[in-house]
Design an enzyme around this catalytic site. Sequence first.
Site, PDB file in Angstrom:
ATOM      1  N   LYS A 114       0.820  -1.211   0.000  1.00 24.31           N
ATOM      2  CA  LYS A 114       0.000   0.000   0.000  1.00 24.31           C
ATOM      3  C   LYS A 114       0.857   1.266   0.000  1.00 24.31           C
ATOM      4  CE  LYS A 114      -3.994   1.762   2.622  1.00 24.31           C
ATOM      5  NZ  LYS A 114      -4.790   1.510   3.853  1.00 24.31           N
ATOM      6  N   SER A 156     -21.344   7.365  -0.132  1.00 22.92           N
ATOM      7  CA  SER A 156     -21.287   6.256  -1.075  1.00 22.92           C
ATOM      8  C   SER A 156     -22.624   6.044  -1.761  1.00 22.92           C
ATOM      9  CB  SER A 156     -20.898   4.972  -0.334  1.00 22.92           C
ATOM     10  OG  SER A 156     -21.001   3.846  -1.178  1.00 22.92           O
ATOM     11  N   TYR A 206     -21.642  -1.405   5.468  1.00 16.18           N
ATOM     12  CA  TYR A 206     -20.850  -0.283   4.962  1.00 16.18           C
ATOM     13  C   TYR A 206     -21.763   0.849   4.490  1.00 16.18           C
ATOM     14  CZ  TYR A 206     -18.411   2.470   1.430  1.00 16.18           C
ATOM     15  OH  TYR A 206     -17.933   3.512   0.680  1.00 16.18           O
ATOM     16  N   ASN A 247     -19.281   3.623  -8.816  1.00 10.39           N
ATOM     17  CA  ASN A 247     -18.286   2.557  -9.005  1.00 10.39           C
ATOM     18  C   ASN A 247     -16.983   3.140  -9.529  1.00 10.39           C
ATOM     19  OD1 ASN A 247     -20.940   1.056  -8.943  1.00 10.39           O
ATOM     20  ND2 ASN A 247     -19.520  -0.659  -9.078  1.00 10.39           N
ATOM     21  N   VAL A 248     -16.086   3.467  -8.613  1.00 10.93           N
ATOM     22  CA  VAL A 248     -14.835   4.133  -8.965  1.00 10.93           C
ATOM     23  C   VAL A 248     -13.776   3.099  -9.350  1.00 10.93           C
ATOM     24  CG1 VAL A 248     -13.108   5.807  -8.221  1.00 10.93           C
ATOM     25  CG2 VAL A 248     -15.432   5.912  -7.268  1.00 10.93           C
ATOM     26  N   LYS A 271      -6.744  -3.611  -2.821  1.00  9.63           N
ATOM     27  CA  LYS A 271      -8.103  -3.808  -2.352  1.00  9.63           C
ATOM     28  C   LYS A 271      -8.625  -5.245  -2.489  1.00  9.63           C
ATOM     29  CE  LYS A 271     -11.139  -0.574  -3.341  1.00  9.63           C
ATOM     30  NZ  LYS A 271     -11.596  -0.157  -2.012  1.00  9.63           N
ATOM     31  N   TYR A 319     -27.842  -8.138  -4.631  1.00  9.64           N
ATOM     32  CA  TYR A 319     -27.144  -7.700  -5.838  1.00  9.64           C
ATOM     33  C   TYR A 319     -27.909  -6.577  -6.528  1.00  9.64           C
ATOM     34  CZ  TYR A 319     -24.364  -7.970 -10.071  1.00  9.64           C
ATOM     35  OH  TYR A 319     -23.527  -7.666 -11.117  1.00  9.64           O
TER      36      TYR A 319
END
Length: 330
Positions: free
Chosen positions: A40, A116, A145, A177-178, A186, A288
Site C-alpha cells: 500500500k 457512497s 458499509y 463505481n470508482v 483492495k 445484488y
Amino acid sequence: MTSRILVTGGAGFIGSNIVAALSDQGKSVVVCDWLEDGEKWKNLAKHVISDFVDPDDLENWLAEAGNGLEAIIHMGAISATTETNGDLILKRNFKPTLMLWNWAIAHKTPFIYASSAATYGDGTAGFDDSETEGDLQDLHPLNLYGWSKHAFDKHVAHEIARGAMTPPQWAGLKFFNVYGPNEYHKGSMKSVIAQSYPRIAAGEAVTLFKSHSPDYEDGGQLRDFVYVKDCVNVILWLLDNRDVSGLFNLGTGKARSFKDLASAVFKAAGKTEDISYRDTPIEIRDKYQYFTEANMQKLRAAGFGGNFHSLEDGIADYVTDYLAKDDPYR
C-alpha cells in the site's frame, strides 16, 4: 506555518489519487492512514507528503494542529461492502467522521467526506442526491458499509434541519463505481477492470456474473463506472469553490454494462474478446444491484462544468498508462 491539507485514508485508493493531485499542485499534504503489510505504501511513493499520522493518534495531532489546516478531505474508512463487524464499522467509519466534522466546525475548516452510492440500497428509491431528512429516510442500504455512510449523511441533514452550525464548507460525495490506479491493494474489492486485466493480458477469458433477473441479460447488469481522476477533479473544484456545500452524487450519470466494461478492457489490451459467465454467488444474490446511475444535475447546478471520461476512454487511459506498465502506480 504553511497551510496544510489533511487527507485521511490518504494511502488508500481514492485518497492516494487526491494526494497525488495536491502534491502535483505543490500543496502541503498530511496523510492519515494505516499502511499495514503489503504494498500500500507504493500508492504514496511518488509524492511529497509533509506529515504522516497514525489514525489512532489523529485527535492528538489535530489538537496540536490548531487552526493550521486549509481543509480536511476525509476518505478514511472500511470500504468493504462485505464487512459484517458492526462495532468495527462504527469505530472506523461513523465515529471518526463525526469527530472530524465537529473539529471542522470548531476550527472553521472546510470538510469534504466520502459518502457512497451504497446508501441507495437496491435503487428502488432512485439515485437523487437530496440532502433533506425526509428524502434520506426513504433510502435503505443493503449492507453495513452503506448503512455507516448513510447514518452520517442523516446526521448532517438533522443538524442542518435544526439550525446547528456546520463547517464553513462541507461536501459529502456519494461515490459510485470508482476505478483507476492505486486500487491494487483492495483484493476482492478491486474493480473488475483491475481484476480482469492480468488474465486478459495473458490471453485468457474473463468470467462475469450471470443475470438472475429476467430484465437483464448475462453481463447486462448496469453500473455507473467513474474514473478516479474525474473524482479527484471534482474534489479539486470544490476546494477552489468554497461557497459550494451539500451532498452530491459522484458518477458519470451514464450507466454501462459489465459486458461493455470487459469489452473495453479487451480492446485496450489489444486482445480478442472472450467472455464467459457464472452464477452469482448465492450469499450475495439477494443483495445484488442490477442498476445504478448517478443523477448528476445537482453537482452541475452547483457550477461544476468539468467533463467525465467515457467508460472506453477511462479504461484505455487506465490500461495504457498504468496496468500495462511495470510500475502501475500513480
